[in-house]
Design a protein around this motif. Structure first.
Motif, PDB file in Angstrom:
ATOM      1  N   GLY A 183       0.735  -1.242  -0.026  1.00 53.47           N
ATOM      2  CA  GLY A 183       0.016  -0.112  -0.014  1.00 53.47           C
ATOM      3  C   GLY A 183       0.765   1.135   0.080  1.00 53.47           C
ATOM      4  O   GLY A 183       0.585   2.337  -0.632  1.00 53.47           O
ATOM      5  N   LEU A 184       1.894   1.213   0.746  1.00 59.12           N
ATOM      6  CA  LEU A 184       2.970   2.279   0.824  1.00 59.12           C
ATOM      7  C   LEU A 184       3.373   2.438  -0.723  1.00 59.12           C
ATOM      8  O   LEU A 184       3.460   3.689  -1.063  1.00 59.12           O
ATOM      9  N   ILE A 185       3.957   1.350  -1.325  1.00 58.50           N
ATOM     10  CA  ILE A 185       4.337   1.430  -2.812  1.00 58.50           C
ATOM     11  C   ILE A 185       3.290   2.039  -3.699  1.00 58.50           C
ATOM     12  O   ILE A 185       3.682   2.826  -4.463  1.00 58.50           O
ATOM     13  N   GLY A 208      -4.366  -0.568   0.758  1.00 58.80           N
ATOM     14  CA  GLY A 208      -5.130  -1.133   1.630  1.00 58.80           C
ATOM     15  C   GLY A 208      -4.326  -1.294   2.903  1.00 58.80           C
ATOM     16  O   GLY A 208      -2.938  -1.788   2.818  1.00 58.80           O
ATOM     17  N   VAL A 209      -4.558  -1.057   4.218  1.00 53.40           N
ATOM     18  CA  VAL A 209      -4.024  -0.993   5.650  1.00 53.40           C
ATOM     19  C   VAL A 209      -2.607  -0.710   5.138  1.00 53.40           C
ATOM     20  O   VAL A 209      -1.434  -1.014   5.776  1.00 53.40           O
ATOM     21  N   PRO A 210      -2.146   0.616   4.546  1.00 52.30           N
ATOM     22  CA  PRO A 210      -0.932   0.982   3.940  1.00 52.30           C
ATOM     23  C   PRO A 210      -0.036   1.467   5.023  1.00 52.30           C
ATOM     24  O   PRO A 210      -0.505   2.260   6.096  1.00 52.30           O
ATOM     25  N   VAL A 211       1.255   1.014   5.042  1.00 48.83           N
ATOM     26  CA  VAL A 211       2.101   1.717   5.850  1.00 48.83           C
ATOM     27  C   VAL A 211       2.257   3.271   5.457  1.00 48.83           C
ATOM     28  O   VAL A 211       2.434   3.393   4.109  1.00 48.83           O
ATOM     29  N   SER A 228       8.100   7.977   3.304  1.00 48.09           N
ATOM     30  CA  SER A 228       6.774   7.912   4.232  1.00 48.09           C
ATOM     31  C   SER A 228       5.627   8.670   3.349  1.00 48.09           C
ATOM     32  O   SER A 228       5.708   9.931   2.918  1.00 48.09           O
ATOM     33  N   PRO A 229       4.653   8.092   3.051  1.00 46.30           N
ATOM     34  CA  PRO A 229       3.515   8.649   2.236  1.00 46.30           C
ATOM     35  C   PRO A 229       2.826   9.644   2.721  1.00 46.30           C
ATOM     36  O   PRO A 229       2.564  10.847   2.158  1.00 46.30           O
ATOM     37  N   ASP A 243      -0.800  -4.889  13.158  1.00 41.92           N
ATOM     38  CA  ASP A 243       0.413  -4.742  12.161  1.00 41.92           C
ATOM     39  C   ASP A 243       0.549  -3.305  11.902  1.00 41.92           C
ATOM     40  O   ASP A 243       1.616  -2.605  12.396  1.00 41.92           O
ATOM     41  N   VAL A 244      -0.333  -2.666  10.849  1.00 45.52           N
ATOM     42  CA  VAL A 244      -0.225  -1.181  10.714  1.00 45.52           C
ATOM     43  C   VAL A 244      -1.205  -0.730  11.604  1.00 45.52           C
ATOM     44  O   VAL A 244      -2.603  -0.686  11.199  1.00 45.52           O
ATOM     45  N   ASN A 245      -1.120   0.029  12.682  1.00 39.73           N
ATOM     46  CA  ASN A 245      -1.996   0.469  13.558  1.00 39.73           C
ATOM     47  C   ASN A 245      -2.831   1.565  12.823  1.00 39.73           C
ATOM     48  O   ASN A 245      -2.601   2.451  12.089  1.00 39.73           O
TER      49      ASN A 245
END
Length: 337
Positions: free
Chosen positions: A195-197, A215-218, A257-258, A279-281
């Protein structure tokens, strides 16, 4: 002269120096072989999983795995006088083309980057890829630098939130050149680190993507490394990676970081997160949502309330997951026509 008892015991417990050196050398050789075996077994695991792709999806897709090149590895060693900038890094990519596709017709494309700090595109994505194929999409999935299954050198070429984005975009460009892809109907879809990518790719290359799903992105590495603890920090501060902890390289972590680049959004975007994600709060993704709003960006998002499955809530086989993926496909269809 009589030695004191404690000193005498220590002296008796130590082997002669001549005996210590060979033992140390043997231990180092064993450690080296065990470490080498780790990388060999990782490659075997990857090769086995590759075969499962053909077994699980060949009924609906022409399945292939290709090699193209991304930017050079700046951490590589110059060899034979050939500098790194003359030596692009080889990247492997999965390709899935629907069998029902009409000959000569250009199809929409989904770029599907995998997650993980280090990870790879495994067959846990198979049911999602099948759904995408059934909807008429060509799907590609690049194993960008840092992915597992390709040996120590490729693993340590990792550039989280950096050159890996260029690897993924280069995979999109390869598909447009070599596959029956409509360049105006390309989307990128990713979960977690994927998701970050997906976010960073459209921030930096809005002209290449018609839609993006995260989805649930860092979303913010500084926040993330703060709540996940020192073991996670160690992966990023390793010598072959960023090399510093966030407190010593704030701007570098922001660059990756996005949440710090939301002002660049020009592409239709859908974001999903889940309040029981371990995982990704959810707080991390809420930061992204709030930053996008503050920047005046138009986008779609949904915060699921304790959806079963946590971090994987809409990648599994529950009713909630399937309904959520229908939302994703409706969003893609809207923007890819």
């Amino acid at each position: 002269m009589r030695l004191p008892v404690p000193l005498l015991l220590c002296t008796l417990a130590l082997p002669p120096l001549a005996a210590q050196a060979p033992e140390e050398g043997r231990l180092k050789r064993v450690e080296s072989r065990v470490n080498g075996l780790h990388w060999e077994l990782d490659a075997v695991r990857k090769a086995a999983d590759d075969q499962l792709w053909f077994l699980r999806l060949s009924d609906v897709a022409v399945v292939d795995k290709v090699t193209y090149t991304g930017p050079p590895n700046p951490k590589g060693e110059e060899t034979y006088g050939i500098k790194n900038e003359r030596h692009p890094l080889k990247i492997q990519q999965y390709v899935f083309i629907p069998r029902k596709a009409e000959a000569g017709r250009k199809l929409p494309l989904i770029v599907l980057p995998h997650g993980g700090v280090h990870g790879d595109f495994g067959t846990y994505h198979a049911h999602i890829v099948r759904e995408m194929l059934e909807r008429g999409y060509i799907v590609i999935a690049p194993d960008y630098r840092g992915s597992t299954g390709y040996g120590k050198g490729f693993y340590e070429a990792i550039d989280y939130g950096g050159l890996e984005i260029d690897d993924v975009v280069a995979g999109r460009d390869w598909a447009v050149e070599h596959l029956p892809v409509d360049p105006k109907r390309c989307a990128i879809v990713g979960w977690s680190h994927g998701g970050l990518i997906a976010l960073m790719a459209v921030f930096d290359h809005p002209e290449k993507f018609a839609a993006s799903y995260a989805g649930v992105p860092v979303s913010d590495l500084i926040t993330r490394l703060g709540y996940l603890g020192q073991d996670y920090v160690a992966e990023f501060s390793a010598k072959y990676h960023i090399g510093k902890e966030p407190k010593d390289a704030v701007e570098e972590y922001r660059r990756r970081s996005p949440v710090w680049s939301v002002q660049k959004l020009r592409t239709p975007l859908l974001v999903h997160t889940n309040t029981n994600d371990r995982d990704v709060n959810v707080v991390e993704v809420e930061q992204l949502i709030n930053a996008l709003k503050a920047a005046g960006k138009r986008f779609d998002y949904k915060i699921y309330q304790d959806a079963p499955g946590g971090h994987s809530f809409n990648r599994i086989d529950t009713t909630v997951a399937k309904e959520s993926r229908k939302e994703i496909y409706a969003f893609l269809e809207k923007h890819l026509k």
